[in-house]
Scaffold this motif. Structure first.
Motif, PDB file in Angstrom:
ATOM      1  N   ASP A   1     -21.036   6.046  22.773  1.00  0.00           N
ATOM      2  CA  ASP A   1     -21.631   6.277  24.097  1.00  0.00           C
ATOM      3  C   ASP A   1     -21.405   5.076  25.009  1.00  0.00           C
ATOM      4  O   ASP A   1     -21.194   5.230  26.216  1.00  0.00           O
TER       5      ASP A   1
ATOM      6  N   ASP B   1     -19.543   5.109  28.708  1.00  0.00           N
ATOM      7  CA  ASP B   1     -20.154   4.543  29.922  1.00  0.00           C
ATOM      8  C   ASP B   1     -19.251   3.482  30.549  1.00  0.00           C
ATOM      9  O   ASP B   1     -19.133   3.404  31.782  1.00  0.00           O
TER      10      ASP B   1
ATOM     11  N   ALA C   1     -16.294   5.145  32.343  1.00  0.00           N
ATOM     12  CA  ALA C   1     -16.699   5.705  33.640  1.00  0.00           C
ATOM     13  C   ALA C   1     -16.682   4.631  34.715  1.00  0.00           C
ATOM     14  O   ALA C   1     -16.256   4.877  35.859  1.00  0.00           O
TER      15      ALA C   1
ATOM     16  N   LYS D   1     -20.619  14.865  27.024  1.00  0.00           N
ATOM     17  CA  LYS D   1     -20.864  13.764  27.960  1.00  0.00           C
ATOM     18  C   LYS D   1     -19.590  13.411  28.720  1.00  0.00           C
ATOM     19  O   LYS D   1     -19.630  13.171  29.938  1.00  0.00           O
TER      20      LYS D   1
ATOM     21  N   ARG E   1     -19.092  16.036  31.329  1.00  0.00           N
ATOM     22  CA  ARG E   1     -20.111  15.938  32.377  1.00  0.00           C
ATOM     23  C   ARG E   1     -19.802  14.816  33.361  1.00  0.00           C
ATOM     24  O   ARG E   1     -20.078  14.927  34.564  1.00  0.00           O
ATOM     25  N   LEU E   2     -19.205  13.733  32.858  1.00  0.00           N
ATOM     26  CA  LEU E   2     -18.880  12.593  33.716  1.00  0.00           C
ATOM     27  C   LEU E   2     -17.497  12.712  34.351  1.00  0.00           C
ATOM     28  O   LEU E   2     -17.048  11.789  35.049  1.00  0.00           O
TER      29      LEU E   2
END
Length: 367
Positions: free
Chosen positions: A195, A199, A202, A236, A239-240
């Motif tokens: 995760d 992040d 992104a 995830k 989604r990003l």
């Protein structure tokens, strides 16, 4: 148990007890190279393993499987282990058990009575009943570093590095053009903190003017919990809006990892604290810019520390990845030489094998 090949009546004879002897295994395939290196300094090597797969080993090595590749049976494993350990007793003087203290518990008293020298490789920060019990029968417990073993104050403990073969893990050609690859190798599990990587990517996407990079994840889930975790990671990523920046390459045999490393512009590890990890040491040996969260090499990175060590936040992770992806060829080569030298000096497999050989000879001389 025996075959028709003559075994040297003198010299140094080694028994290795391991989980797997299989160069194609995606997790333990690197241990195949350990066996080959031990065979260079010991006159003969017998290997007792839980499972035997594809092997290509020197003529002075014999591999004996407990039969996991045939039909799982705990009783069969134990009975075969005793049959081999006792049946081969005249063919070895020193025992090297890799990671599994239960074999020392099963055979340790008998090895002690037979005068065998016993080493256990154990690289884990947590203890356990079997590991504690095994210590009573050991001559030496061997690990990567003090950070890698819970009982590092024991008089039986020695630190020998991680056992990376720099003759195998090396890249002779520069990275080819095209999209830059950020590589991660390892089990896809929540303990690996992917995760955090998502992040950071992104944020990295916003820092760079174009998506000239992507992330390749080599490895797979090991159990149903991991499978569910991978599904959440993919959700995830979608989604990003990062679907085009992640490739799930799946597990690969260890012998096929080198081309992946040599194609990478950067290698990432989300490991928090502790000692050095095998996968990122393999990357360092290849001279690949390796962005790490553990401070274990902070005093060795020299001028490259600001580009390679991140503090565990996505913001800092993204900044360090940006710095590595922006390196020119000359700086990348200089950084790569620094990283490779750390592995050669501290984690070379050949040095590990020689250290254990010397330790055995020292122990034998005292008896």
């Amino acid at each position: 148990v025996r075959d028709d090949r003559r075994r040297s009546p003198r010299g140094m004879k080694l028994l290795i007890v391991a989980q797997v002897a299989d160069r194609d295994d995606d997790v333990l395939g690197a241990f195949h190279q350990w066996i080959a290196r031990f065979a260079e300094v010991f006159d003969s090597v017998d290997v007792i393993c839980l499972r035997k797969g594809a092997i290509a080993l020197p003529a002075n090595v014999r591999v004996h499987s407990l039969g996991k590749e045939e039909k799982p049976s705990r009783w069969r494993y134990v009975s075969r282990f005793y049959r081999y350990a006792f049946g081969l007793r005249k063919d070895y003087d020193v025992v090297f058990v890799h990671m599994n203290p239960e074999y020392v518990v099963l055979m340790g008293l008998f090895w002690r009575l037979m005068g065998k020298t016993v080493f256990l490789w154990y690289a884990h920060k947590k203890g356990g009943f079997l590991r504690t019990l095994a210590l009573a029968f050991l001559d030496r417990v061997v690990s990567v570093s003090k950070e890698s073993f819970v009982d590092n104050a024991s008089k039986k403990f020695i630190a020998v590095g991680h056992g990376i073969d720099p003759d195998v893990y090396r890249c002779d050609a520069p990275v080819a053009g095209g999209r830059k690859i950020i590589l991660s190798v390892g089990r896809l599990s929540h303990v690996k903190e992917y995760d955090l990587l998502i992040d950071a990517i992104a944020l990295l996407k916003r820092r760079r003017t174009q998506a000239d990079f992507f992330v390749r994840l080599v490895g797979g889930p090991a159990n149903p919990e991991d499978v569910a975790y991978v599904a959440r990671l993919k959700e995830k990523i979608a989604r990003l809006g990062l679907a085009g920046l992640f490739e799930f390459a799946g597990p690969m045999p260890n012998k096929d990892i080198l081309p992946q490393l040599c194609a990478a512009s950067s290698f990432v590890s989300m490991q928090d604290g502790g000692g050095a990890g095998k996968s990122f040491l393999e990357a360092m040996s290849c001279g690949v810019p390796t962005v790490v969260r553990t401070p274990v090499f902070n005093d060795l990175f020299g001028p490259w520390l600001p580009s390679l060590y991140y503090d565990g936040t996505p913001e800092d992770f993204a900044a360090k990845l940006d710095a590595c992806l922006s390196l020119g060829e000359a700086d990348r080569a200089r950084m790569g030489a620094t990283l490779r030298n750390i592995v050669v000096e501290r984690h070379d497999l050949k040095k590990l094998v020689r250290r254990l050989k010397d330790e055995y000879e020292s122990l034998r001389a005292r008896r």
